[in-house]
Write an enzyme that holds these catalytic residues in place. Structure first.
Site, PDB file in Angstrom:
ATOM      1  N   ASN A 145       0.877  -1.315   0.000  1.00  0.00           N
ATOM      2  CA  ASN A 145       0.095   0.030   0.137  1.00  0.00           C
ATOM      3  C   ASN A 145       1.026   1.328   0.051  1.00  0.00           C
ATOM      4  OD1 ASN A 145      -2.502   1.500   0.231  1.00  0.00           O
ATOM      5  ND2 ASN A 145      -1.475   2.118   2.198  1.00  0.00           N
ATOM      6  N   GLU A 146       0.777   2.058  -1.041  1.00  0.00           N
ATOM      7  CA  GLU A 146       1.360   3.567  -1.187  1.00  0.00           C
ATOM      8  C   GLU A 146       2.949   3.278  -0.891  1.00  0.00           C
ATOM      9  OE1 GLU A 146      -0.273   5.823   1.991  1.00  0.00           O
ATOM     10  OE2 GLU A 146      -2.316   6.082   1.060  1.00  0.00           O
ATOM     11  N   ASN A 147       3.308   2.383  -1.896  1.00  0.00           N
ATOM     12  CA  ASN A 147       4.798   1.823  -1.767  1.00  0.00           C
ATOM     13  C   ASN A 147       5.546   3.023  -2.649  1.00  0.00           C
ATOM     14  OD1 ASN A 147       3.411  -1.099  -2.115  1.00  0.00           O
ATOM     15  ND2 ASN A 147       4.670  -0.753  -0.375  1.00  0.00           N
TER      16      ASN A 147
END
Length: 803
Positions: A408-410
């Site tokens: 997530n949201e890397n």
């Protein structure tokens, strides 16, 4: 299926799923806790008493599940504790199996854990969300032979949620990285040979269930394996036995698992070795699913619009240490709202939640906590691999799971000097391959990392139209633009914050300041309440009124998007986060449809009006005690309902009937403009769906007096029940007129015998909170004593009240 029946079925399933061994017990009571480190394990077990009276440090009695951060996660005046903590108890071990194994089964503990029997370290684990087992058999046997053995065995457990850049999740994540034994801990007795894993592969087309079993040690010659499958009524459909560890069962014309009828079958597998039998029970379901390329989602060959939300393991007063009953209450509330899909953010969640998703009919995207910060080194990567393996292995059998989330949201840097997109892509590819190797039957997905969107099967971009960027009327176009960029699109995370109890007569006012046409994505700094371009998240009023409009628009648009797989609103319930200290309730992400204690906000009913099957009607404004405006001014009244038509009554007089049409924004056409009387007003709605009639009503005051600058406060007791007093502060101008738009921060305090009921992370359970429409409440446990309450606000004289 009626929800009452679903809840009963879910409760029954808990026992079936938890009874993985012949004998198992939750270790909930008899614990002592210390929120600090020790000099060594000896300090946890050294005798205290005659001849050695010192009892330092002082331990606190607690029950499990228990979270180190139950209170301080939302304390407005401190950073939440991140560090070591200790738990200790005495175990009475009585394993009935000759040469059997004695295990401690952890359903989740954060974030690093060490287990000791007396002074012997028997196990350790890194990762706060996956399950794991400590075999204490040999250590217990050794301690029994020591002179210190007095009939019970000392168990000590050290947990540690210290900040560590080489661990996931990152401390930059928008949620607390909790510490403690915050899920159930079980004492398990097994025979010498038991199943370490049972894997079920159910084929909806053939009706076959392929069973693969794995034992903790090599089974001896002559071991017998057996499998039985039962239908929902408990009737045996087929059984098989023999010397093979892998077996096949078949159901003729299996009933399919669906979100509206989640049919589950029970599979019992057993192994008998050396005269001892170990039996494990699992549930399974038959279903197919497909994400059409450049198209919608199909379940069992029929299009299904995924109507989703999210959850964190977080609750008022306990943080992550949610009991089974509280989890069930939350999930049933989701189902009653009409949810058929959930993304579990952003980590493997309790087995209880997955069981409930199976039994309630809620499809699942579950993910590992590779969330923000960048990419660490070898230790970091190995933890991520291990947590992915554990998540897939431990939750493989759940028919509700359709997606394994890899991150997530890397694209969010910050934990390391280097932020290398190619290295992140390389590791993402590795995880994607690993997920498909472990489970070819499910899809992989990530959210918000555009430079990796081609790697996974399903991708969700960041679209926050009307909150972090743009206005909510741009939602459909922005979504279609993003849909065209990938093969399989699924929009997870949308919505916005609302301060429970705050309402507005002109909620969309801030939209006039917002630049349009720049997409709906969230960018660096957008979550900040300071600086940057105009955006609703910073410049809006955070009212429930605005969020209901935003949700209403999104939901009515989703009905007109035939290509849409579905969405998941962020988030079902408010949750604590360390990176939002300045929010109206400090340290709370307030994007929930419920408050942190499961109190419904108004937006819950907006979703219910679009998604729920059971007839409902809700007049907007149950938590809006005073509306305002000029005498004779026309005011909007909204009714959220899934009924065909509704009739509104104001002070006993009909305001006319309206037909529901979802294209007629707001409230799908169930809106009226009326003129309120000065002072008290009563609203009532009667709505019909077929032959079913539902009603709702509210009462409120209408204030016509205009107010000036806030200059004083009043503090009063508005209720008392069972020794709990409810206090209300009101902000007034110099003429004693309530300032209904006042949003000052106020701080409650108490001297005397009682205590403030605070640190709950709710609008009525925080001692430091922003006003909602010029008021705020808090509760006090009087404890049958004398108390003096006070409320202060910067620049305003303090108000007091004797209780």
């Amino acid at each position: 299926m009626q929800l009452k029946k679903i809840g009963m079925l879910a409760a029954a399933m808990m026992g079936a799923f938890c009874a993985q061994a012949q004998q198992q017990a939750r270790l909930n009571t008899g614990w002592e806790f210390l929120r600090s480190d020790l000099g060594g394990i000896w300090e946890a077990v050294r005798p205290v008493g005659k001849g050695n009276p010192e009892a330092s440090p002082i331990w606190e009695k607690v029950t499990l599940p228990h979270c180190v951060n139950a209170s301080d996660a939302v304390d407005p005046d401190v950073n939440y504790y991140q560090g070591p903590a200790w738990y200790r108890t005495q175990l009475k071990i009585d394993n009935p199996y000759a040469n059997g194994r004695t295990l401690l089964h952890f359903e989740g503990a954060g974030q690093k854990t060490e287990v000791y029997i007396y002074t012997t370290k028997v196990a350790s684990h890194t990762g706060g969300y996956d399950e794991w087992t400590a075999d204490i058999t040999d250590a217990v046997a050794a301690f029994r032979q020591s002179p210190q053995f007095k009939g019970t065995v000392p168990l000590s457990i050290r947990t540690d949620n210290s900040r560590d850049l080489e661990m996931i999740p990152s401390s930059l994540s928008d949620f607390n990285v909790y510490g403690g034994i915050y899920r159930y801990l079980n004492l398990v007795y097994t025979p010498a040979v038991y199943f370490s894993e049972v894997k079920l592969q159910s084929n909806a087309k053939t009706g076959e269930v392929n069973i693969s079993t794995f034992t903790n040690t090599a089974a001896p010659a002559g071991a017998v394996y057996k499998a039985v499958i039962r239908d929902a009524a408990g009737k045996v459909l087929q059984e098989t036995s023999g010397a093979a560890a892998n077996m096949v069962l078949k159901v003729t014309k299996p009933r399919l698992w669906q979100t509206t009828d989640p049919v589950l079958y029970t599979v019992e597998t057993s192994v008998t070795a050396n005269g001892q039998t170990y039996t494990q029970t699992n549930k399974t379901g038959f279903r197919t699913f497909e994400f059409k390329e450049k198209g919608p989602f199909f379940l069992n060959g029929k299009r299904l619009l995924l109507q989703g939300t999210h959850r964190h393991e977080d609750h008022a007063g306990v943080a992550a240490a949610m009991t089974e009953d509280v989890m069930r209450e939350e999930m049933v509330l989701m189902k009653e709202m009409g949810v058929n899909f959930i993304r579990l953010g952003h980590y493997q969640q309790s087995r209880i939640i997955l069981n409930l998703c199976d039994s309630l009919g809620i499809l699942v995207w579950e993910e590992i906590p590779w969330c923000r910060g960048g990419l660490g080194g070898d230790v970091y990567k190995e933890q991520a691999r291990g947590m992915l393996k554990n998540m897939i292995t431990q939750h493989y059998n759940h028919p509700s799971v359709i997606i394994w989330g890899l991150g997530n949201e890397n694209d969010w840097p910050g934990d390391f000097p280097e932020f290398d997109k190619e290295k992140i892509r390389t590791f993402m590819k590795e995880l994607n391959d690993l997920a498909h190797q472990l489970d070819p039957s499910r899809k992989t997905a990530i959210r918000r990392c555009d430079f990796c969107k081609d790697i996974v099967d399903v991708y969700s971009p960041s679209i926050w139209a009307g909150w972090y960027r743009g206005i909510y009327t741009e939602y459909k176009q922005v979504s279609e633009d993003e849909f065209n960029k990938v093969n399989h699109f699924l929009h997870v995370e949308w919505g916005g914050d609302s301060h429970a109890g705050r309402h507005s007569e002109n909620p969309d006012n801030a939209l006039r300041k917002i630049k349009t046409g720049n997409g709906g994505d969230e960018r660096a700094g957008d979550a900040s309440l300071y600086g940057g371009a105009a955006r609703v998240s910073k410049d809006g009023d955070w009212s429930e009124s605005y969020i209901c409009n935003l949700m209403d628009w999104h939901l009515k648009e989703q009905e007109t998007m035939p290509w849409l797989t579905g969405t998941a609103q962020w988030v079902f319930k408010d949750f604590s986060t360390p990176i939002r200290p300045d929010n109206p309730v400090p340290y709370m992400n307030q994007k929930g449809l419920l408050e942190r204690d499961n109190t419904k906000k108004e937006a819950y009913y907006v979703f219910q009006s679009y998604w729920a099957e059971k007839p409902m009607a809700r007049i907007y404004g149950h938590s809006w005690p005073v509306r305002w405006g000029a005498e004779g001014e026309e005011k909007l009244v909204k009714v959220y309902s899934n009924c065909d038509e509704a009739e509104l009554f104001l002070n006993g007089k009909s305001m006319g009937k309206k037909k529901r049409r979802s294209a007629d924004f707001p409230a799908a056409g169930l809106h009226w403009t009326v003129t309120f009387s000065k002072g008290g007003n009563d609203l009532k709605v009667i709505a019909k769906k077929g032959k079913t009639v539902v009603e709702d009503k509210i009462s409120f005051q209408y204030q016509t007096e205009k107010w000036g600058k806030p200059s004083q406060m009043t503090l009063s007791k508005i209720a008392e029940e069972n020794g709990i007093a409810t206090l209300e502060v009101k902000m007034l101008d110099a003429n004693n007129i309530t300032c209904l738009d006042a949003a000052n921060f106020v701080r409650f305090s108490l001297a005397g015998d009682g205590r403030l009921i605070d640190n709950l992370g709710t609008s009525s359970g925080s001692r430091y909170v922003q006003l909602y429409n010029g008021r705020a409440i808090i509760r006090v446990d009087l404890r049958n004593g004398k108390n003096m309450a006070a409320v202060s606000s910067q620049g305003i004289p303090t108000a007091t009240l004797a209780l």
